[in-house]
Design a protein around this motif. Structure first.
Motif, PDB file in Angstrom:
ATOM      1  N   LYS A 309       0.887  -1.162   0.000  1.00 45.72           N
ATOM      2  CA  LYS A 309       0.000   0.000   0.000  1.00 45.72           C
ATOM      3  C   LYS A 309       0.921   1.207   0.000  1.00 45.72           C
ATOM      4  CE  LYS A 309      -4.141   2.095   0.938  1.00 45.72           C
ATOM      5  NZ  LYS A 309      -5.379   1.952   0.132  1.00 45.72           N
ATOM      6  N   ASP A 380      -0.533 -12.701   3.368  1.00 39.35           N
ATOM      7  CA  ASP A 380      -1.851 -12.097   3.191  1.00 39.35           C
ATOM      8  C   ASP A 380      -2.524 -11.732   4.517  1.00 39.35           C
ATOM      9  OD1 ASP A 380      -1.632 -12.307   0.461  1.00 39.35           O
ATOM     10  OD2 ASP A 380      -2.694 -14.225   0.341  1.00 39.35           O
ATOM     11  N   ARG A 381      -2.225 -12.480   5.569  1.00 41.41           N
ATOM     12  CA  ARG A 381      -2.888 -12.214   6.848  1.00 41.41           C
ATOM     13  C   ARG A 381      -2.508 -10.860   7.425  1.00 41.41           C
ATOM     14  NH1 ARG A 381       0.370 -14.703  11.461  1.00 41.41           N
ATOM     15  NH2 ARG A 381       2.386 -15.287  10.542  1.00 41.41           N
ATOM     16  N   TYR A 382      -1.457 -10.255   6.913  1.00 41.48           N
ATOM     17  CA  TYR A 382      -1.041  -8.942   7.409  1.00 41.48           C
ATOM     18  C   TYR A 382      -1.528  -7.788   6.519  1.00 41.48           C
ATOM     19  CZ  TYR A 382       2.156 -11.475  10.497  1.00 41.48           C
ATOM     20  OH  TYR A 382       2.691 -12.313  11.449  1.00 41.48           O
ATOM     21  N   ALA A 383      -2.290  -8.107   5.498  1.00 40.13           N
ATOM     22  CA  ALA A 383      -2.692  -7.073   4.537  1.00 40.13           C
ATOM     23  C   ALA A 383      -3.479  -5.938   5.189  1.00 40.13           C
ATOM     24  CB  ALA A 383      -3.505  -7.694   3.405  1.00 40.13           C
ATOM     25  N   SER A 384      -4.518  -6.267   5.934  1.00 39.82           N
ATOM     26  CA  SER A 384      -5.408  -5.221   6.453  1.00 39.82           C
ATOM     27  C   SER A 384      -4.703  -4.317   7.462  1.00 39.82           C
ATOM     28  CB  SER A 384      -6.664  -5.839   7.067  1.00 39.82           C
ATOM     29  OG  SER A 384      -6.330  -6.705   8.138  1.00 39.82           O
ATOM     30  N   VAL A 385      -3.865  -4.876   8.310  1.00 43.25           N
ATOM     31  CA  VAL A 385      -3.188  -4.048   9.311  1.00 43.25           C
ATOM     32  C   VAL A 385      -2.174  -3.122   8.644  1.00 43.25           C
ATOM     33  CG1 VAL A 385      -1.362  -5.728   9.878  1.00 43.25           C
ATOM     34  CG2 VAL A 385      -2.075  -4.049  11.584  1.00 43.25           C
ATOM     35  N   GLN A 387      -2.438  -1.990   5.469  1.00 44.49           N
ATOM     36  CA  GLN A 387      -3.220  -0.991   4.741  1.00 44.49           C
ATOM     37  C   GLN A 387      -3.736   0.097   5.676  1.00 44.49           C
ATOM     38  OE1 GLN A 387      -5.887  -3.849   3.077  1.00 44.49           O
ATOM     39  NE2 GLN A 387      -4.661  -4.181   1.222  1.00 44.49           N
ATOM     40  N   ARG A 388      -4.215  -0.302   6.863  1.00 46.78           N
ATOM     41  CA  ARG A 388      -4.692   0.689   7.847  1.00 46.78           C
ATOM     42  C   ARG A 388      -3.544   1.583   8.314  1.00 46.78           C
ATOM     43  NH1 ARG A 388      -7.574  -3.740   9.913  1.00 46.78           N
ATOM     44  NH2 ARG A 388      -6.080  -3.953  11.629  1.00 46.78           N
ATOM     45  N   GLU A 412      -8.704   6.061  -0.403  1.00 47.45           N
ATOM     46  CA  GLU A 412      -9.384   6.690   0.735  1.00 47.45           C
ATOM     47  C   GLU A 412      -9.423   8.218   0.616  1.00 47.45           C
ATOM     48  OE1 GLU A 412      -8.155   2.628   1.921  1.00 47.45           O
ATOM     49  OE2 GLU A 412      -7.098   4.288   0.963  1.00 47.45           O
TER      50      GLU A 412
END
Length: 448
Positions: A309, A380-385, A387-388, A412
């Motif tokens: 990101k 992949d399990r770390y993608a959302s953290v 991105q945030r 955003e």
């Protein structure tokens, strides 16, 4: 898939039924996972025209893809037609007119090889597999920008397939408003670019590849670098363009790395960069090479794909020490799973500033530099953290900057048209009303 009528599509047509679909749907940013209805690899202008007409007829959303490098993946989508122009890769040189004409699918590495082998530099981007059309249509920053201008500043004409599926030309002589719009806001908007013609810079023998490196960089060292940078850049020789990243990586920890080109001798480059040499522990190198060798040196540092990101904003001001500290704090404490978190500064000024903000769609001509924030991860399990983490830091960066770079987009952004195009946004809507009134060329951050 059942009942999908593919009649009318030409070129290589890939759907979920095809073994190559899984690879064909991927973006360079592997964090983007979308599932198009159909992917068309166009090998001719007619293939492009047929795909546009098919999408309109069947009311299927259309996405345009060249190098697959859109940060937020807007060159693909779920249940859309992806029109891939990467096979439109012809390049022709007119030595008499000193111009180069490239197909809409040509990549940086292809145009560098072609021009470089003939003694010409080219104001392209840094990553080898980025599509030149996407790069140029968004303005186009690279290691030659301060000397030759942005990528779009060398563009003298283009051909595109419009919303009716017809081929039209744009230049300063015909469809002038469309040509203006495509120099900074053309990526995905207005039509599918199938050909671009550029004015080439003069031939050169060598360019100096410069590099800065400071391993084990403490926050204090990073602050010193940014204070030096903002004092140095406004007075720097326009023949030098560099970018520098302050980062925390899994491999190295905290460090600083910068790189760029100087259109001159190595000893001159070292003199120009001497303020950075005063930073404790900073390693500085300058090596003269043929342009093509310098480009290849840069290109080999890029991986074949990443999960990331990333975004970028424009800097117009001189920061206080407290603001510099805030910028450095952005990359302290990288998120879980991140293998690389960085703040990058990209030099502007020089020839970029010689063009008025309303002369092309690229509005932020008077910015001093671009500041970007990014994080890269593998699992992949770390993608959302991750991105945030980037979005949270983007909000801080937003408060210290003006406008966002459309080639470094972020989803955003609520008022994205003004953020990307500034005071040119309204004129761009008028151009879009004229050339694409039914909004055939739409994506999440298209001109509305």
């Amino acid at each position: 898939m059942f009942g999908l009528d593919l009649n009318g599509l030409t070129g290589e047509v890939v759907t979920r039924k095809n073994a190559e679909y899984e690879e064909a749907r991927q973006e360079w940013n592997r964090a983007i996972q979308k599932f198009p209805l159909v992917i068309v690899y166009a090998s001719s202008v007619q293939d492009v025209s047929n795909a546009v007409r098919w999408a309109v007829k069947h009311r299927i959303d259309l996405r345009i893809r060249s190098g697959s490098h859109h940060y937020e993946g807007y060159s693909t989508g779920n249940h859309v037609l992806v029109l891939d122009v990467s096979r439109l890769s012809s390049i022709k040189l007119d030595a008499t007119a000193n111009t180069l004409t490239a197909g809409g699918g040509v990549k940086n590495e292809q145009i560098y090889e072609f021009a470089g082998k003939r003694g010409y530099p080219f104001p392209g981007g840094t990553c080898p597999t980025v599509g030149v059309s996407g790069y140029v249509l968004g303005g186009g920053w690279g290691y030659s920008s301060r000397y030759f201008g942005l990528g779009c500043d060398s563009l003298i004409g283009l051909e595109l397939i419009n919303a009716e599926g017809d081929l039209i030309k744009a230049s300063k002589r015909e469809n002038k408003d469309l040509f203006w719009a495509c120099k900074g806001a053309g990526g995905g908007n207005f039509g599918v670019v199938v050909s671009m013609t550029f004015r080439l810079p003069p031939k050169i023998r060598t360019v100096t590849l410069v590099q800065l490196y400071r391993p084990d960089a403490s926050p204090a060292i990073m602050e010193q670098f940014l204070l030096t940078w903002q004092k140095w850049l406004p007075r720097a020789d326009r023949k030098i363009t560099i970018s520098t990243t302050l980062y925390d990586s899994a491999a190295e920890g905290m460090a600083i790395f910068g790189r760029g080109f100087y259109y001159g001798a190595a000893d001159e480059a070292k003199r120009i960069l001497s303020p950075f040499a005063k930073i404790s522990g900073m390693e500085l190198s300058a090596e003269e090479k043929p342009f093509l060798e310098a480009v290849r040196e840069v290109e080999k540092s890029y991986p074949s794909s990443e999960k990331f990101k990333s975004t970028g904003r424009f800097v117009f001001k001189t920061y206080t020490s407290d603001e510099i500290r805030t910028l450095v704090e952005l990359i302290q404490n990288k998120p879980p799973g991140s293998i690389f978190a960085g703040l990058t500064v990209y030099a502007l000024g020089g020839k970029v500033q010689e063009v008025k903000p309303n002369e092309t769609a690229f509005y932020y001509r008077n910015a001093r530099y671009i500041a970007g924030i990014q994080s890269v991860w593998e699992e992949d399990r770390y993608a959302s953290v991750n991105q945030r983490w980037v979005v949270q830091r983007f909000r801080i960066l937003e408060s210290l900057t003006e406008g966002s770079f459309v080639n470094f987009p972020i989803s955003e952004l609520p008022n994205y048209e003004t953020a990307y195009y500034g005071a040119n946004a309204e004129r761009l809507r008028e151009v879009n009303d004229r050339y694409d009134p039914s909004r055939v060329f739409q994506f999440p951050q298209a001109i509305r």
